[in-house]
Write an enzyme that holds these catalytic residues in place. Structure first.
Site, PDB file in Angstrom:
ATOM      1  N   ASP A  24     -16.091 -13.829  28.635  1.00 56.36           N
ATOM      2  CA  ASP A  24     -15.877 -12.413  28.361  1.00 56.36           C
ATOM      3  C   ASP A  24     -14.378 -12.213  28.583  1.00 56.36           C
ATOM      4  OD1 ASP A  24     -15.464  -9.773  28.368  1.00 56.36           O
ATOM      5  OD2 ASP A  24     -16.803  -9.306  30.047  1.00 56.36           O
ATOM      6  N   LYS A  67      -2.873 -10.565  12.552  1.00 50.20           N
ATOM      7  CA  LYS A  67      -2.619  -9.172  12.196  1.00 50.20           C
ATOM      8  C   LYS A  67      -3.934  -8.407  12.161  1.00 50.20           C
ATOM      9  CE  LYS A  67      -3.370  -7.704   8.059  1.00 50.20           C
ATOM     10  NZ  LYS A  67      -4.674  -8.013   7.439  1.00 50.20           N
ATOM     11  N   HIS A 123      -0.847 -14.671   7.047  1.00 44.75           N
ATOM     12  CA  HIS A 123      -1.260 -15.887   6.337  1.00 44.75           C
ATOM     13  C   HIS A 123      -0.620 -16.005   4.953  1.00 44.75           C
ATOM     14  CE1 HIS A 123      -4.436 -13.377   4.453  1.00 44.75           C
ATOM     15  NE2 HIS A 123      -4.488 -14.296   3.518  1.00 44.75           N
ATOM     16  N   LYS A 143       1.053 -19.555   2.277  1.00 46.84           N
ATOM     17  CA  LYS A 143       0.618 -19.909   0.921  1.00 46.84           C
ATOM     18  C   LYS A 143       1.683 -20.774   0.251  1.00 46.84           C
ATOM     19  CE  LYS A 143      -2.313 -15.839   0.301  1.00 46.84           C
ATOM     20  NZ  LYS A 143      -3.651 -16.115  -0.176  1.00 46.84           N
ATOM     21  N   GLU A 184      -7.742  -7.190  -5.590  1.00 46.41           N
ATOM     22  CA  GLU A 184      -8.959  -7.851  -5.099  1.00 46.41           C
ATOM     23  C   GLU A 184     -10.171  -7.201  -5.752  1.00 46.41           C
ATOM     24  OE1 GLU A 184      -8.820  -9.198  -0.775  1.00 46.41           O
ATOM     25  OE2 GLU A 184      -7.897  -7.233  -0.715  1.00 46.41           O
ATOM     26  N   ASP A 235      -3.457  -2.432   6.180  1.00 49.28           N
ATOM     27  CA  ASP A 235      -4.140  -3.729   6.090  1.00 49.28           C
ATOM     28  C   ASP A 235      -3.344  -4.723   5.246  1.00 49.28           C
ATOM     29  OD1 ASP A 235      -6.434  -5.513   6.417  1.00 49.28           O
ATOM     30  OD2 ASP A 235      -6.898  -5.105   4.309  1.00 49.28           O
ATOM     31  N   HIS A 295       1.446  -8.338   4.504  1.00 55.35           N
ATOM     32  CA  HIS A 295       1.535  -9.316   3.409  1.00 55.35           C
ATOM     33  C   HIS A 295       2.555  -8.908   2.340  1.00 55.35           C
ATOM     34  CE1 HIS A 295      -1.884 -10.846   5.370  1.00 55.35           C
ATOM     35  NE2 HIS A 295      -2.818 -10.157   4.757  1.00 55.35           N
ATOM     36  N   LYS A 316      -8.745  -2.680  -3.280  1.00 52.18           N
ATOM     37  CA  LYS A 316     -10.073  -3.306  -3.338  1.00 52.18           C
ATOM     38  C   LYS A 316     -10.760  -2.800  -4.598  1.00 52.18           C
ATOM     39  CE  LYS A 316      -9.843  -4.801   1.026  1.00 52.18           C
ATOM     40  NZ  LYS A 316      -9.395  -6.166   1.281  1.00 52.18           N
TER      41      LYS A 316
HETATM   42  C1  BG6 Z   1      -6.417  -9.886   4.928  1.00 54.13           C
HETATM   43  C2  BG6 Z   1      -6.899  -8.479   4.797  1.00 54.13           C
HETATM   44  O1  BG6 Z   1      -5.295  -9.941   5.772  1.00 54.13           O
HETATM   45  O2  BG6 Z   1      -6.063 -10.399   3.651  1.00 54.13           O
HETATM   46  C3  BG6 Z   1      -8.089  -8.413   3.838  1.00 54.13           C
HETATM   47  O3  BG6 Z   1      -7.296  -7.978   6.060  1.00 54.13           O
HETATM   48  C4  BG6 Z   1      -7.749  -9.064   2.513  1.00 54.13           C
HETATM   49  O4  BG6 Z   1      -8.501  -7.049   3.621  1.00 54.13           O
HETATM   50  C5  BG6 Z   1      -7.136 -10.456   2.732  1.00 54.13           C
HETATM   51  O5  BG6 Z   1      -8.941  -9.174   1.756  1.00 54.13           O
HETATM   52  C6  BG6 Z   1      -6.597 -11.008   1.418  1.00 54.13           C
HETATM   53  O6  BG6 Z   1      -6.175 -12.341   1.606  1.00 54.13           O
HETATM   54  P1  BG6 Z   1      -6.097 -13.333   0.380  1.00 54.13           P
HETATM   55  O7  BG6 Z   1      -5.467 -14.565   0.949  1.00 54.13           O
HETATM   56  O8  BG6 Z   1      -7.502 -13.542  -0.099  1.00 54.13           O
HETATM   57  O9  BG6 Z   1      -5.257 -12.663  -0.662  1.00 54.13           O
END
Ligand code: BG6
Length: 491
Positions: A84, A138, A168, A172, A206, A225, A230, A328
């Site tokens: 925990d 993040k 992330h 890439k 997305e 987000d 990103h 989205k």
């Molecule tokens: C994440 C977001 O950091 O990145 C998500 O929280 C999003 O909402 C995702 O779907 C997208 O990552 P990728 O690599 O699929 O473009």
């Protein structure tokens, strides 16, 4: 010996991204010798049950690269411990597992609301020595103030050099290729400015909806987000000055200068330079999908789409707008950066209606597309003579691939890596070049806070868009008002 401790090791991020990444690294024999991987999570689960879950998850992502032997090697490193994290006492079993190991990398794949207490617990348990590093997923905070609060708590136990704020997107392959393209060639850099470039577009589309993630998402929205992290990181890599080397601080110094040069979005401008949207029911790939409000269970003011015009007030980019959009439930999963060059100043080619109709006569301005998803490629559109004996010279645009695809007729696409693979290796090796420094995150929050405050002040509610479309019509207006248009697949 070294250890990677995954807090939230049984959660969504760990199962979908981190453990598959570790499996691929194992598959490629890239994990450090003697590395132990300890998953720490709340659930009281046996190691065997945990390993079985990891196997299912990794196997489903292995994409033709499943290898029992590689998984057996990964399994031999894996351990599971129920903790925990908010209770320092309960870190005792983790401490026992760590034993004498001092080369420790902690990965916090948990809700940011737990970051401070986990770090306090680790410090109290004596687990934060100079050989330890901590990776923060993040979003760190929800605005500048909450970012600082969490960061200060983490800063009581770890120095800035020990903190790895992960984004992330920086892991890439194509994003790193952008650095190679800009700074490994002489031919692009002289063109990389407001004399030759008309504008830049960054799209992260997305098709997925928010679905079960709404408790998190509803508090953050697309701005926090995706854009705060990103997309601003992509913008920085396109816009930064050449660093003097690839040392972490050289690169990050340049990125932070870009963030500092972003023009603030004022309440007067917010309606002109930003668009907020939220999806209502529609269709994606021919299948009906529900509205965000339906998934959320009640009306909400959170945006699932955002488009923004950013201006960078410096010599290189004065007058070159950067248009960003993300959402989205858009028609395609597509992530790309478009560098739109200026049109030729004067055309010597006759532009007759017949040939223009099939692009045979109109001279199109050059365009570089850095595609991150669904394919990884960098391409350049140039004009070319259409072969033939036509009396009038007719032109056609051709798209040249500038990435591995032209590496010879036998070139094979490299395995598509999960972005976390590279970042996990870098964090364990202590290389923070591809991680976000404190001042970068602060500047990004500062800019984003101005936008969200301007939205709140103007009661700027999201406009509806039908799922399966590219956002509200205002997103097109954002560009068309300036005589420009978003890139489409068939452009
Ligand atoms: C994440 C977001 O950091 O990145 C998500 O929280 C999003 O909402 C995702 O779907 C997208 O990552 P990728 O690599 O699929 O473009």
């Amino acid at each position: 010996m070294s250890a990677l401790v995954l807090f939230g090791g049984g959660g969504d991020l760990a199962m979908r991204m981190l453990l598959p990444s570790l499996y691929f690294l194992e598959y490629d024999r890239r994990l450090p010798d003697g590395l132990k991987i300890i998953a720490a999570a709340r659930k009281d689960e046996s190691r065997d049950a945990y390993v079985a879950r990891v196997r299912d998850s990794v196997q489903s992502r292995a994409d033709g690269h499943w290898d029992e032997e590689a998984f057996a090697r990964l399994e031999a490193r894996l351990d599971y411990v129920a903790v925990d994290a908010t209770n320092a006492e309960s870190l005792k079993p983790l401490k026992d597992r760590i034993g004498e190991i001092t080369a420790l990398t902690y990965f916090l794949a948990v809700s940011p609301s737990l970051y401070s207490s986990i770090v306090r617990g680790l410090k109290a348990a004596g687990l934060t020595g100079p050989g330890a590093r901590i990776v923060l997923e993040k979003p760190v905070g929800r605005d500048l103030a909450s970012f600082r609060e969490i960061d200060e708590a983490v800063g009581h136990a770890f120095t800035e050099e020990q903190i790895f704020r992960i984004d992330h997107y920086l892991g890439k392959e194509t994003v790193q290729n952008l650095i190679a393209l800009r700074f490994g060639n002489t031919i692009f850099e002289p063109l990389w400015n407001n004399l030759t470039i008309d504008h830049v577009q960054i799209t992260v589309g997305e098709t997925v909806g928010v679905g079960d993630r709404w408790p998190y998402y509803d508090e953050y929205g697309a701005l926090r987000d995706m854009l705060q992290n990103h997309m601003l990181q992509l913008l920085c890599l396109v816009a930064m000055e050449p660093p003097s080397n690839l040392d972490p601080d050289s690169v990050r110094n340049e990125k932070v200068k870009v963030l500092r040069s972003l023009r603030a979005v004022t309440p007067e401008d917010v309606g002109r330079v930003t668009v907020r949207g939220q999806y209502r029911a529609g269709e994606i790939d021919g299948k009906p999908v529900a509205a965000y409000e339906f998934e959320r269970g009640q009306p909400s003011d959170t945006e699932t789409f955002v488009a923004i015009r950013a201006d960078i007030d410096n010599w290189r980019w004065a007058g070159v707008p950067f248009f960003m959009r993300t959402g989205k439930r858009l028609p395609e999963k597509r992530t790309e950066i478009v560098i739109q060059f200026k049109p030729i100043p004067h055309s010597i080619f006759e532009n007759d209606a017949h040939s223009a109709a099939d692009h045979g006569g109109a001279v199109q301005a050059n365009r570089m597309i850095i595609e991150l998803q669904p394919e990884e490629d960098i391409s350049l559109t140039v004009m070319n003579k259409r072969p033939g004996l036509d009396q009038r010279m007719r032109l056609q645009p051709i798209q040249m691939s500038l990435s591995w695809g032209v590496g010879g007729k036998d070139a094979k696409p490299p395995r598509r890596r999960v972005a976390y693979e590279r970042l996990l290796l870098d964090a364990m090796a202590g290389d923070s070049t591809l991680f976000v420094r404190r001042d970068e995150a602060e500047q990004a929050w500062k800019w984003v806070d101005e936008v969200s405050e301007a939205w709140a002040g103007a009661a700027f509610r999201p406009k509806e868009y039908t799922a399966g479309t590219w956002g509200p019509p205002e997103a097109d207006l954002l560009l068309s008002r300036t005589g420009r248009a978003w890139n489409t697949r068939d452009a």
